[in-house]
Design an enzyme around this catalytic site. Structure first.
Site: not given
Ligand SMILES: NC(=O)c1ccc[n+]([C@@H]2O[C@H](COP(=O)([O-])OP(=O)(O)OC[C@H]3O[C@@H](n4cnc5c(N)ncnc54)[C@H](OP(=O)(O)O)[C@@H]3O)[C@@H](O)[C@H]2O)c1
Length: 296
Positions: A171, A239
């Site tokens: 990744k 990150k």
């Molecule tokens: N977005 C993309 O295009 C993409 C593509 C590939 C991979 N990713 C990876 O996939 C992962 C998720 O990405 P995303 O875009 O879905 O991010 P996001 O929308 O910011 O969601 C993050 C999630 O983590 C939770 N979270 C954060 N800190 C926490 C804590 N201390 N305790 C419990 N829950 C916590 C958040 O809860 P809350 O809702 O309460 O804040 C939310 O459910 C990341 O590692 C990112 O790098 C993202």
């Protein structure tokens, strides 16, 4: 059918969990911000009040969280997944974490008799909704094979790389190229802007040229239209760039381009672009070039 738990219903996690629910798996979900579970409830998923409750109801638990500290937060503590689980359970961590963090998580849950797959994804919110993500898997091969059906509900392209941590490494290799391409595109557009070129026309020329990867095709209209609603928030790419640098240092692999791109993203995040799409690195470059970030 295996009983599935899902923790982390953010931009990616919510549509991924929805595809599991639509695929007919009995599903229990939890999100720290409870309101994000509504779409899942509407699809018949059970909404738990803690990660512990998710583990108690499930055989397999998927986590899709911001980073390794978020994974740690939902695993541990009196209300954590490990408190509600049983030996023989499987954790599929689909968050982007470093290989070292992934191996540490696998070893921690192994102490409780669980098995782990690291299964981060490529593709953004569009493929997450369509169930066409790429999934990069590390862990025991037989555990991967036993969970192919669940993974197939979320992803169209499944790649098994080897032991725990190898999916996480793959990744980072992907995102290294993604960050560098978008930083390059943003620099080209900032240079064009300062020279007074018509950015719409420059965008059209770029899209007709050999550099128009699928990624560039997606990001050119965002930059030209100054539309930076997050598909992949810039703070998460920042990150990931840090994880690449750490991993390069651990392995003795110099990543000079990544180092420069990391600094650029550090500036963009510090200047308030963290919650925008990572293509907003363009706005940071405009500011650094002494240009207004306002359209027109
Ligand atoms: N977005 C993309 O295009 C993409 C593509 C590939 C991979 N990713 C990876 O996939 C992962 C998720 O990405 P995303 O875009 O879905 O991010 P996001 O929308 O910011 O969601 C993050 C999630 O983590 C939770 N979270 C954060 N800190 C926490 C804590 N201390 N305790 C419990 N829950 C916590 C958040 O809860 P809350 O809702 O309460 O804040 C939310 O459910 C990341 O590692 C990112 O790098 C993202």
């Amino acid at each position: 059918m295996q009983r599935v738990g899902f923790v982390g219903l953010g931009l990616m996690g919510a549509p991924m969990a929805e595809n599991i629910a639509r695929g007919g798996f009995p599903l229990t979900v939890f999100n720290r911000t409870a309101s994000k579970a509504r779409s899942l409830e509407a699809l018949g998923a059970k909404v738990a009040s803690s990660p512990k409750e998710v583990a108690a109801a499930s055989q397999v638990v998927i986590t899709m969280l911001a980073d390794a500290s978020a994974v740690e937060a939902v695993l541990t503590g009196a209300d954590g997944l490990l408190a509600g689980g049983r030996p023989g359970m499987v954790l599929m961590d689909m968050s982007t974490v470093s290989p070292a963090q992934s191996r540490r998580i696998a070893s921690e849950v192994a102490g409780h008799g669980w098995m782990t797959l690291d299964a981060p994804v490529f593709g953004s919110t569009g493929p997450a909704k369509e169930g066409t993500l790429g999934i990069l898997v590390g862990g025991e091969k037989d555990v991967f094979e036993a969970h192919r059906e669940i993974l197939s509900k979320m992803g169209k392209h499944l790649y098994y790389f080897g032991p725990n941590g190898s999916g996480a490494t793959a990744k980072l290799c992907f995102n290294l190229m993604v960050a560098a391409q978008v930083a390059g595109l943003a620099e080209a557009m900032a240079l064009g802007a300062k020279s007074g070129l018509d950015l719409d026309l420059l965008g059209q020329a770029i899209l007709a040229s050999p550099v128009a990867s699928t990624l560039v095709q997606r990001k050119v209209p965002l930059i030209v239209g100054r539309d930076f609603a997050a598909a992949f928030p810039l703070k998460h790419m920042h990150k990931d760039l840090g994880l690449m640098i750490d991993t390069g240092h651990e392995l003795g692999v110099p990543l000079p381009v990544t180092g420069e791109v990391h600094e650029l993203f550090t500036a963009a995040k510090a200047c308030g672009h963290g919650d925008q799409d990572f293509a907003a690195v363009f706005l940071q470059l405009l500011q650094m070039a002494g240009l207004s970030t306002n359209p027109g």
